[in-house]
Structures are given as C-alpha cells and as structure tokens.
Write a protein that holds these residues in place. Structure first.
Motif, PDB file in Angstrom:
ATOM      1  N   SER A 151     -12.593  42.045 -33.481  1.00  0.00           N
ATOM      2  CA  SER A 151     -13.347  41.660 -34.675  1.00  0.00           C
ATOM      3  C   SER A 151     -12.593  42.030 -35.941  1.00  0.00           C
ATOM      4  N   ALA A 152     -11.949  43.198 -35.943  1.00  0.00           N
ATOM      5  CA  ALA A 152     -11.186  43.609 -37.123  1.00  0.00           C
ATOM      6  C   ALA A 152     -10.026  42.656 -37.384  1.00  0.00           C
ATOM      7  N   VAL A 153      -9.312  42.281 -36.329  1.00  0.00           N
ATOM      8  CA  VAL A 153      -8.215  41.319 -36.480  1.00  0.00           C
ATOM      9  C   VAL A 153      -8.752  39.971 -36.958  1.00  0.00           C
ATOM     10  N   GLY A 154      -9.875  39.550 -36.380  1.00  0.00           N
ATOM     11  CA  GLY A 154     -10.459  38.274 -36.773  1.00  0.00           C
ATOM     12  C   GLY A 154     -10.847  38.230 -38.239  1.00  0.00           C
ATOM     13  N   LEU A 155     -11.466  39.287 -38.725  1.00  0.00           N
ATOM     14  CA  LEU A 155     -11.867  39.325 -40.129  1.00  0.00           C
ATOM     15  C   LEU A 155     -10.654  39.329 -41.057  1.00  0.00           C
ATOM     16  N   TRP A 156      -9.596  40.036 -40.664  1.00  0.00           N
ATOM     17  CA  TRP A 156      -8.375  40.049 -41.476  1.00  0.00           C
ATOM     18  C   TRP A 156      -7.773  38.649 -41.564  1.00  0.00           C
ATOM     19  N   LEU A 157      -7.737  37.958 -40.424  1.00  0.00           N
ATOM     20  CA  LEU A 157      -7.165  36.607 -40.422  1.00  0.00           C
ATOM     21  C   LEU A 157      -8.023  35.636 -41.231  1.00  0.00           C
ATOM     22  N   ILE A 158      -9.344  35.789 -41.154  1.00  0.00           N
ATOM     23  CA  ILE A 158     -10.225  34.919 -41.940  1.00  0.00           C
ATOM     24  C   ILE A 158     -10.043  35.177 -43.431  1.00  0.00           C
ATOM     25  N   ALA A 159      -9.883  36.457 -43.800  1.00  0.00           N
ATOM     26  CA  ALA A 159      -9.780  36.812 -45.211  1.00  0.00           C
ATOM     27  C   ALA A 159      -8.440  36.411 -45.814  1.00  0.00           C
ATOM     28  N   PHE A 160      -7.357  36.591 -45.068  1.00  0.00           N
ATOM     29  CA  PHE A 160      -6.025  36.425 -45.650  1.00  0.00           C
ATOM     30  C   PHE A 160      -5.189  35.331 -44.985  1.00  0.00           C
ATOM     31  N   GLY A 161      -5.701  34.755 -43.895  1.00  0.00           N
ATOM     32  CA  GLY A 161      -4.958  33.673 -43.256  1.00  0.00           C
ATOM     33  C   GLY A 161      -5.189  32.348 -43.954  1.00  0.00           C
ATOM     34  N   LYS A 162      -4.327  31.407 -43.672  1.00  0.00           N
ATOM     35  CA  LYS A 162      -4.446  30.074 -44.265  1.00  0.00           C
ATOM     36  C   LYS A 162      -4.428  29.023 -43.169  1.00  0.00           C
ATOM     37  N   GLY A 163      -5.255  28.008 -43.359  1.00  0.00           N
ATOM     38  CA  GLY A 163      -5.274  26.904 -42.416  1.00  0.00           C
ATOM     39  C   GLY A 163      -5.692  27.333 -41.019  1.00  0.00           C
ATOM     40  N   PRO A 164      -4.900  26.962 -40.006  1.00  0.00           N
ATOM     41  CA  PRO A 164      -5.250  27.282 -38.617  1.00  0.00           C
ATOM     42  C   PRO A 164      -5.347  28.782 -38.346  1.00  0.00           C
ATOM     43  N   ILE A 165      -4.622  29.584 -39.139  1.00  0.00           N
ATOM     44  CA  ILE A 165      -4.667  31.035 -38.932  1.00  0.00           C
ATOM     45  C   ILE A 165      -6.079  31.559 -39.157  1.00  0.00           C
ATOM     46  N   LEU A 167      -8.829  29.876 -38.696  1.00  0.00           N
ATOM     47  CA  LEU A 167      -9.619  29.453 -37.538  1.00  0.00           C
ATOM     48  C   LEU A 167      -9.358  30.348 -36.339  1.00  0.00           C
ATOM     49  N   LEU A 168      -8.126  30.831 -36.219  1.00  0.00           N
ATOM     50  CA  LEU A 168      -7.812  31.773 -35.147  1.00  0.00           C
ATOM     51  C   LEU A 168      -8.626  33.055 -35.307  1.00  0.00           C
ATOM     52  N   GLY A 169      -8.880  33.435 -36.570  1.00  0.00           N
ATOM     53  CA  GLY A 169      -9.723  34.605 -36.817  1.00  0.00           C
ATOM     54  C   GLY A 169     -11.126  34.422 -36.282  1.00  0.00           C
ATOM     55  N   VAL A 170     -11.669  33.227 -36.425  1.00  0.00           N
ATOM     56  CA  VAL A 170     -12.993  32.936 -35.873  1.00  0.00           C
ATOM     57  C   VAL A 170     -12.984  33.110 -34.359  1.00  0.00           C
ATOM     58  N   ALA A 171     -11.887  32.679 -33.728  1.00  0.00           N
ATOM     59  CA  ALA A 171     -11.778  32.829 -32.277  1.00  0.00           C
ATOM     60  C   ALA A 171     -11.760  34.302 -31.878  1.00  0.00           C
ATOM     61  N   PHE A 172     -11.059  35.130 -32.646  1.00  0.00           N
ATOM     62  CA  PHE A 172     -11.025  36.562 -32.353  1.00  0.00           C
ATOM     63  C   PHE A 172     -12.418  37.179 -32.458  1.00  0.00           C
ATOM     64  N   LEU A 173     -13.226  36.695 -33.397  1.00  0.00           N
ATOM     65  CA  LEU A 173     -14.594  37.188 -33.510  1.00  0.00           C
ATOM     66  C   LEU A 173     -15.456  36.750 -32.330  1.00  0.00           C
ATOM     67  N   ALA A 174     -15.204  35.529 -31.836  1.00  0.00           N
ATOM     68  CA  ALA A 174     -16.075  34.961 -30.809  1.00  0.00           C
ATOM     69  C   ALA A 174     -15.740  35.412 -29.398  1.00  0.00           C
ATOM     70  N   ILE A 175     -14.451  35.673 -29.119  1.00  0.00           N
ATOM     71  CA  ILE A 175     -14.025  35.932 -27.739  1.00  0.00           C
ATOM     72  C   ILE A 175     -14.782  37.091 -27.085  1.00  0.00           C
ATOM     73  N   PRO A 176     -14.936  38.255 -27.749  1.00  0.00           N
ATOM     74  CA  PRO A 176     -15.656  39.341 -27.075  1.00  0.00           C
ATOM     75  C   PRO A 176     -17.102  38.977 -26.754  1.00  0.00           C
ATOM     76  N   GLN A 177     -17.732  38.202 -27.634  1.00  0.00           N
ATOM     77  CA  GLN A 177     -19.122  37.820 -27.384  1.00  0.00           C
ATOM     78  C   GLN A 177     -19.215  36.794 -26.261  1.00  0.00           C
ATOM     79  N   ILE A 178     -18.201  35.942 -26.140  1.00  0.00           N
ATOM     80  CA  ILE A 178     -18.183  34.980 -25.034  1.00  0.00           C
ATOM     81  C   ILE A 178     -17.991  35.708 -23.710  1.00  0.00           C
ATOM     82  N   ILE A 179     -17.093  36.688 -23.702  1.00  0.00           N
ATOM     83  CA  ILE A 179     -16.903  37.494 -22.493  1.00  0.00           C
ATOM     84  C   ILE A 179     -18.195  38.225 -22.138  1.00  0.00           C
TER      85      ILE A 179
END
Length: 226
Positions: A151-165, A167-179
């Motif tokens: 979740s920490a990595v996901g939030l960092w990518l959402i805050a400071f990433g651009k474009g697909p990066i 969106l990758l942050g959203v995936a990092f947030l979702a993966i633990p909950q999907i598991i």
C-alpha cells in the motif's frame, strides 16, 4: 540534514503520540476494557438467562495507572517512529524535486500514512476487540506486513508517478486485498459483535486523527527548521 530530520520527527511524534493517547483514553480504552470482561468470562453474551442480550457496562478507563502510563509511552514512541518514516519520505520527495512540503500538504502525507499502515490492513484484519477470535497469528502478520508495504508503494506511485506508473500504484493497493487476509472457517467469539464493531471504528477513527496531526506537525517542524 539528519539532525533536522531527527528533531522534526521527534517533536512531531511526541505531540501526535500524546494526542493519540488522549483520544484512546476517551474513545477506545473503555470499549477495550469492556471487551476484556467478556474475554475473562466475567460477562457472558449470547447465553445469559437464555437470551442473546447483555447490558453495556459504564466502565470508564479504570484505575490501572501503570498500564495507562505504558499506553501513553507506547503511543509516543510509536508515533516518533512513524514520524521518522514520514519525514524521511518528505525529505526524499523534496530532494528529487517531486514536491515542496508545506504544512497543508502534511495533512495529505498523514492521511497517506494512515491509509498504508492502518486502513488498508484493516480492510482484511480489522482491529480486534478482546474476546474476538482471529485466524492463526503468523499468516495474519505476514499478510499485514505485505499489505502495509504494498500500500505504501502504491500510494507513492499514485502521488508521484505519471501515466501508467500511477495505474501501477492502484494495482499495488489492490493486490493484497485480492489475495485476501487469513480468515476463520467458523465464528465463535465470546464478545458481542456490536461491541467489536464499535471498537474497530473508534480505533481507526482515533488513528486517523493521530496520523493527520502527525503529518501536519512533521511538515510544520520540517519547514520551520529549513
């Protein structure tokens, strides 16, 4: 730089930890102590007099001042540690030119810390009232730690990433909950579910307030010492 980071984190952690402890005394601890009555068997739910009801106990915070002093100390030390992490990330973001930290932005930093460390893990593993039964400890700890980091990595990518990066942050947030977190196959807790739900809500609410204050204080002391 290191001295500035350390002083900012310690001052902010002390203030936020103290306020978080006071919020816990007012909101959380009375509910916690009532849960302990069910855990010890002093109070019984579901089977009392053949009914499924039990009266609420106006228990207050009790008089175990050694325990209360340990609660305050633990909160202060914990929030100082959180403050070191938060200020370190703030410094990293500024050094890389990603943002300029302000006290107003500090509130957002605090909310992000709350989401990563408290809220995201609580989706699968809500705060447990004494008398509430949970799954095996080791798998829960592993899932909790993995969720926190992801979740920490996901939030960092959402805050400071651009474009697909981002969106990758959203995936990092979702993966633990999907598991999904380890769960029980059966329900057999001894505390009232209403009390358990109230405890979880109050715990998360108090933590959110503490994190928001921590983020604001960290950014305040960080910018003031610049």
């Amino acid at each position: 730089m290191q001295r500035r980071m350390l002083s900012s984190a310690l001052f902010a952690g002390f203030g936020a930890g103290l306020i978080a402890a006071l919020l816990q005394f007012y909101f959380v601890i009375p509910t916690l102590l009532e849960g302990e009555l069910y855990e010890s068997g002093e109070k019984i739910h579901f089977i009392l007099n053949g009914t499924s009801t039990s009266d609420r106990t106006a228990i207050g915070i009790g008089s175990d001042w050694f325990r209360h002093s340990m609660t305050v100390s633990f909160n202060i030390v914990t929030y100082m540690g959180y403050g070191l992490i938060l200020v370190g990330l703030m410094a990293l973001a500024e050094m890389r030119g990603l943002t300029t930290v302000t006290p107003r932005q500090g509130i957002i930093w605090g909310l992000a810390g709350f989401v990563a460390i408290q809220l995201a893990p609580a989706v699968g593993l809500p705060p447990e009232l004494p008398g509430t039964i949970g799954a095996e400890l080791a798998p829960r700890q592993a899932w909790w730690l993995g969720t926190l980091l992801s979740s920490a990595v996901g939030l960092w990518l959402i805050a400071f990433g651009k474009g697909p990066i981002a969106l990758l942050g959203v995936a990092f947030l979702a993966i633990p909950q999907i598991i999904g977190a380890p769960q029980l196959d059966t329900f057999w807790g001894v505390a009232p579910p209403e009390l358990a739900a109230e405890f979880a809500t109050l715990s998360l609410g108090s933590a959110a307030a503490g994190w928001v204050l921590l983020g604001w204080l960290c950014s305040y002391f960080w910018t003031r010492s610049a």
